[in-house]
Scaffold this motif. Structure first.
Motif, PDB file in Angstrom:
ATOM      1  N   UNK A  24       0.749  -1.269  -0.043  1.00 31.86           N
ATOM      2  CA  UNK A  24       0.029   0.063   0.070  1.00 31.86           C
ATOM      3  C   UNK A  24       0.956   1.245  -0.129  1.00 31.86           C
ATOM      4  N   UNK A  25       2.074   1.181   0.647  1.00 34.40           N
ATOM      5  CA  UNK A  25       2.919   2.433   0.925  1.00 34.40           C
ATOM      6  C   UNK A  25       3.371   2.889  -0.548  1.00 34.40           C
ATOM      7  N   UNK A  26       3.764   1.679  -1.024  1.00 31.10           N
ATOM      8  CA  UNK A  26       4.438   1.862  -2.525  1.00 31.10           C
ATOM      9  C   UNK A  26       3.294   2.434  -3.710  1.00 31.10           C
ATOM     10  N   UNK A  27       2.293   2.015  -3.599  1.00 32.92           N
ATOM     11  CA  UNK A  27       1.006   2.535  -4.293  1.00 32.92           C
ATOM     12  C   UNK A  27       0.648   4.101  -3.867  1.00 32.92           C
ATOM     13  N   UNK A  28       0.768   4.364  -2.630  1.00 29.34           N
ATOM     14  CA  UNK A  28       0.313   5.632  -2.006  1.00 29.34           C
ATOM     15  C   UNK A  28       1.494   6.656  -2.664  1.00 29.34           C
ATOM     16  N   UNK A  34       2.920  10.181  -9.303  1.00 30.13           N
ATOM     17  CA  UNK A  34       2.443   9.808 -10.534  1.00 30.13           C
ATOM     18  C   UNK A  34       1.110   9.290 -10.866  1.00 30.13           C
ATOM     19  N   UNK A  35      -0.061  10.093 -10.316  1.00 31.61           N
ATOM     20  CA  UNK A  35      -1.144   9.367 -10.366  1.00 31.61           C
ATOM     21  C   UNK A  35      -2.023   9.146 -11.579  1.00 31.61           C
ATOM     22  N   UNK A  36      -2.503   7.814 -11.753  1.00 29.24           N
ATOM     23  CA  UNK A  36      -3.195   7.362 -12.789  1.00 29.24           C
ATOM     24  C   UNK A  36      -4.163   6.587 -12.496  1.00 29.24           C
ATOM     25  N   UNK A  37      -5.033   6.188 -13.506  1.00 28.86           N
ATOM     26  CA  UNK A  37      -6.318   5.513 -13.019  1.00 28.86           C
ATOM     27  C   UNK A  37      -5.958   3.916 -12.638  1.00 28.86           C
ATOM     28  N   UNK A  38      -5.079   3.379 -13.215  1.00 29.39           N
ATOM     29  CA  UNK A  38      -4.638   2.178 -12.932  1.00 29.39           C
ATOM     30  C   UNK A  38      -3.890   2.133 -11.511  1.00 29.39           C
ATOM     31  N   UNK A  39      -3.145   2.970 -11.136  1.00 32.21           N
ATOM     32  CA  UNK A  39      -2.515   2.942  -9.865  1.00 32.21           C
ATOM     33  C   UNK A  39      -3.703   3.213  -8.750  1.00 32.21           C
ATOM     34  N   UNK A  40      -4.548   4.141  -9.172  1.00 29.16           N
ATOM     35  CA  UNK A  40      -5.770   4.607  -8.168  1.00 29.16           C
ATOM     36  C   UNK A  40      -6.769   3.175  -8.055  1.00 29.16           C
ATOM     37  N   UNK A  41      -6.866   2.707  -8.881  1.00 29.30           N
ATOM     38  CA  UNK A  41      -7.609   1.188  -9.182  1.00 29.30           C
ATOM     39  C   UNK A  41      -7.149   0.252  -8.193  1.00 29.30           C
ATOM     40  N   UNK A  42      -5.865  -0.061  -8.282  1.00 31.06           N
ATOM     41  CA  UNK A  42      -5.209  -1.134  -7.494  1.00 31.06           C
ATOM     42  C   UNK A  42      -5.015  -0.458  -5.971  1.00 31.06           C
ATOM     43  N   UNK A  45      -8.494  -1.293  -4.601  1.00 34.25           N
ATOM     44  CA  UNK A  45      -8.623  -2.571  -4.172  1.00 34.25           C
ATOM     45  C   UNK A  45      -7.839  -2.896  -2.874  1.00 34.25           C
ATOM     46  N   UNK A  46      -6.781  -2.707  -2.746  1.00 34.57           N
ATOM     47  CA  UNK A  46      -5.777  -2.873  -1.649  1.00 34.57           C
ATOM     48  C   UNK A  46      -6.548  -2.331  -0.457  1.00 34.57           C
ATOM     49  N   UNK A  47      -6.933  -1.032  -0.449  1.00 34.75           N
ATOM     50  CA  UNK A  47      -7.551  -0.442   0.774  1.00 34.75           C
ATOM     51  C   UNK A  47      -8.706  -1.357   1.318  1.00 34.75           C
ATOM     52  N   UNK A  48      -9.619  -1.878   0.348  1.00 34.65           N
ATOM     53  CA  UNK A  48     -10.790  -2.303   0.890  1.00 34.65           C
ATOM     54  C   UNK A  48     -10.503  -3.892   1.326  1.00 34.65           C
ATOM     55  N   UNK A  52      -9.422  -0.809   5.026  1.00 36.02           N
ATOM     56  CA  UNK A  52      -9.101   0.614   5.164  1.00 36.02           C
ATOM     57  C   UNK A  52     -10.175   1.301   4.428  1.00 36.02           C
ATOM     58  N   UNK A  53     -11.429   1.187   5.027  1.00 33.52           N
ATOM     59  CA  UNK A  53     -12.477   1.843   4.065  1.00 33.52           C
ATOM     60  C   UNK A  53     -12.399   3.399   3.930  1.00 33.52           C
ATOM     61  N   UNK A  54     -12.040   3.833   5.159  1.00 34.68           N
ATOM     62  CA  UNK A  54     -12.189   5.470   4.990  1.00 34.68           C
ATOM     63  C   UNK A  54     -11.441   6.095   3.871  1.00 34.68           C
ATOM     64  N   UNK A  55      -9.997   5.280   3.813  1.00 36.52           N
ATOM     65  CA  UNK A  55      -9.001   5.645   2.929  1.00 36.52           C
ATOM     66  C   UNK A  55      -9.419   5.391   1.492  1.00 36.52           C
TER      67      UNK A  55
END
Length: 289
Positions: A24-28, A34-42, A45-48, A52-55
């Protein structure tokens, strides 16, 4: 792009190895740099998956409107809403979703979550519904808090209390319209009473209300007819005035050109517009509260 792909792969491998926090830290960090839809989507998914629902909910809120059109994002988002007992937002999300994503399984999942919540927390449900019933005697800020808390009610409880608020004579029109819009978003098919800006009661079916066409035309005319500074002023005022006239803006002016002329007369030329009398009275009472 290659660097992003490599970091996504690394995050997935760490996740599979049970190192959720590192993944999660790597993706954050990647999402921040470098925000992209692909990064945000994964990341979502990891948050849920990591509860980590609020995040997850905040991440979705920070994305563009079409982010939820991704099937996995939609499923994860709905899961986060259910896990945090945000039932009304979940139902509104389902109601507005593309048909292929609004599966019977999702509806059943949400219904079952409401039943469990009702059984596990009956006192909270009763207290929140009772608190939502009586909004008219509170300050606007307290009304907003009560509505936000009411979003945790099962849908049937929310609709029952909301129906009372639609005819509460002590409730300000801005809040009353906001609640009616929630019922529109929920596609409520029952006929309900609603006190409009002229203080008269009308029968409405929320699922049948649609005033978006006139609003869009009005905003288009404003952008075309005024310089940028004037357009910004008129768009702001038009949005508030038009919303206060919901769900019958055509009873104030039947056309977008009529609305535009009246808005220009009042807010640019300083003239009195008799059709805006009730709207101005409500606006003044809101600003004074």
């Amino acid at each position: 792009m290659k660097e992003i792909d490599e970091q996504l792969t690394q995050a997935k491998e760490l996740w599979d190895d049970g190192k959720q926090a590192q993944a999660i830290q790597i993706l954050e960090e990647l999402d921040e740099k470098t925000p992209t839809t692909q990064v945000a989507e994964l990341l979502n998914h990891f948050y849920v998956a990591n509860q980590q629902y609020s995040e997850a909910l905040q991440l979705v809120a920070n994305q563009s409107a079409n982010f939820l059109h991704h099937p996995r994002v939609f499923t994860d988002y709905l899961g986060a809403l259910i896990a945090t007992n945000n039932f009304i937002v979940a139902w509104k999300t389902l109601a507005s979703a593309d048909q292929q994503m609004k599966t019977p399984a999702m509806v059943t999942r949400l219904e079952e979550a409401e039943v469990r919540y009702q059984e596990d927390f009956p006192q909270s449900v009763r207290a929140d519904e009772r608190h939502f019933y009586h909004l008219g005697d509170r300050q606007l800020a307290d009304q907003i808090k009560a509505i936000k808390q009411a979003y945790h009610l099962p849908q049937k409880n929310y609709i029952r209390a909301a129906s009372f608020n639609l005819v509460d004579p002590y409730l300000n029109q801005l809040t009353r319209v906001s609640i009616l819009k929630d019922l529109v978003d929920l596609r409520v098919e029952r006929e309900l009473d609603f006190i409009w800006l002229n203080e008269k009661s009308y029968r409405v079916v929320p699922a049948q209300i649609d005033v978006s066409r006139l609003r869009k035309e009005l905003m288009r005319l404003i952008e075309q007819s005024a310089d940028p500074v004037q357009a910004e002023l008129l768009i702001q005022q038009a949005g508030l005035m038009y919303d206060l006239a919901f769900p019958f803006p055509e009873r104030v002016f039947a056309t977008a050109t009529g609305w535009l002329a009246a808005l220009q007369a009042q807010f640019l030329a300083g003239k009195e517009v008799k059709q805006f009398h009730n709207l101005n009275k409500i606006m003044n009472s809101i600003m004074a509260s």
